[in-house]
Design an enzyme around this catalytic site. Sequence first.
Site, PDB file in Angstrom:
ATOM      1  N   ASP A 143      89.765 106.528 106.869  1.00 50.27           N
ATOM      2  CA  ASP A 143      90.917 105.887 106.238  1.00 50.27           C
ATOM      3  C   ASP A 143      92.035 105.791 107.275  1.00 50.27           C
ATOM      4  OD1 ASP A 143      89.222 106.408 104.083  1.00 50.27           O
ATOM      5  OD2 ASP A 143      90.884 106.752 102.696  1.00 50.27           O
ATOM      6  N   LYS A 208      93.183  99.493 101.324  1.00 51.53           N
ATOM      7  CA  LYS A 208      93.646 100.598 100.476  1.00 51.53           C
ATOM      8  C   LYS A 208      95.160 100.524 100.353  1.00 51.53           C
ATOM      9  CE  LYS A 208      93.779 105.690 100.800  1.00 51.53           C
ATOM     10  NZ  LYS A 208      93.281 106.879 101.517  1.00 51.53           N
ATOM     11  N   LYS A 244      90.626 100.044  97.412  1.00 54.53           N
ATOM     12  CA  LYS A 244      90.889 101.430  97.007  1.00 54.53           C
ATOM     13  C   LYS A 244      92.370 101.636  96.716  1.00 54.53           C
ATOM     14  CE  LYS A 244      90.779 106.217  98.688  1.00 54.53           C
ATOM     15  NZ  LYS A 244      90.409 107.124  99.778  1.00 54.53           N
TER      16      LYS A 244
END
Lengths: 308, 285
Positions: A143, A208, A244
Amino acid sequence: MTAPTVDRVMADQRAASFRTRSIKTTTKRTLLRLALAMVDLTTLEGKDSPGKVRALCAKAVRPMPDDQRVLGERLPPVAAVCVYPTLVPVAREAIDRLQDDLPRERRVRVASVATGFPSGQYPLDVRLRDVREAVAAGADEIDMVINRGAFLAGHSDEVGDEIRRVVDACGEAHLKVILETGELETYDNIRQASDLAISCIREGDFIKTSTGKVSPAATMGVTLVMLESIRDAHLRDSRVIGMKPAGGIRDAKTALHYLVMVGETLGRSWLTPARFRFGASSLVNDLLRQIVRQEVGVYPASYDFAEA
Amino acid sequence: MSRLSVAKTYKLFIAGAFSRTESGRSLKIDAPDGPVHLCRASRKDLRNAVEAARKAQPSWADANAFLRSQIFYRLAEMMEGKRDELIASIRCESEPPSRDEACREVEASIDRVVHYAGWCDKYPQVVGCANPVSGPYHNFTIPEPVGVVALVCPDARPLLGLVSLLAPAICTGNAVVTLASERNGVPACVLAEAAATSDLPAGVLNILTGLHEELLPHLAPHREVGAITALNPTPQYTRTLREGVAENLKRVTIFDADPMSPDAQGPEWISATVDHKTLWHPSAT
């Protein structure tokens, strides 16, 4: 690079409309379990210790240890655990030990934040080394945070280049690009950043919303803007990008609203952990509470479930 | 030209807010001065009330006992200010008691709040004890609030019945979810208004009006509820309560008393909603 502009009022209104769907009985039953299987169980605190991460991994593999006795079924494991890079070896070892009966690709995935999370305000070579070391330590997913400073200064090319460099550093690992929407100020910026990130990453990678360190984190409006960016990329050149939302999704009801939004924006094919995740920690216990309530008929107490 | 008065719509009291029932249903009381409408709370309102109580309870229990007693006095002051409204609310029934009777009930209710204001910082000394043990230890037993307590109020004496259950439960640091009198929930709604302006933290007192028959089967087995007290419930409700708690063995105390009697108060009422904790501490010899 031109991104379409976003009408904030309409986007928020559309996002709010997904809250009005009535989800009951079998649909609710299915979606609660799906939401559980989509969680990236996360701990990102300065006080994270190996013990805390091991406990998190146990919770990830078996969210409710007495599920067979109470529910008469085995609940699915969550999608991934998400930790800081220094704790990746601990998480890797714990997951491999707990799921040694499964091939690695079917185990709970180990995700690591990297690239100087959460600010990203470090030299590029430091950020890239962060990624490479996390992957070498056994992370399945990375991430990353984008360089918001450069983005807001108008240096989109620089942001794009950096994302491509991180993609290269990831190797086999999947990438999730955190836009940190709470710092991007406008929906137009969020849309532009989403389009930019999508153009730089590979199929199967994710975008995300947030690090969870900035408020507001994930909201339905922001998530809708990003989902529409993914949809447009899919319609344009059939690319599949995952989504996400992270931060602020604490209860099962909100999670179901998100699933409705994904289903109605991108279609049912996106309702899988391979394409949609929730970045959360306390959400898991609320999902479990709702599942128990639905099966057993009694409201469980918050202390009936282990902390994640 | 005569003025059109503004009729009050009574709402639930959850987490310090006056909210409508999620279900949109209502109850109607045919009072002599015209019909009165109340919320008919649903299972989801109950769930929300328990969540609110759970959230509010730890900081209420941490507040020092003297502060809790001051807030009780403040509640009594607010009830005194709402005296006429409370009297009128008690008479919101198809066969209302006389004004004098209602007045006596309100006065007894205010006195009862003051009674428990005194108990807030005295109960632990009276009930707690230092136990003689052999060995170099101090051994103490101290009462602690159980957490979230549910109260089931009687039909008769809709205000005093509520206060008689409410005050002993929250004076030690519990948070409560109250099922108001089924026949007349209006006094409970007026009391909520007094509570909302008495510095009682939001969520410590939650009041639901509705049908006990509907709510008790969900309330009794709710695992977040630590204890239940009921005053003069019907045999059928007693049964529902006992069945519901069988699975998790939470404490149910059924009080059988005339709320107007002075026996309907005192430390035994507080004991129904506390647990006793015993501590061993090495003595410095």
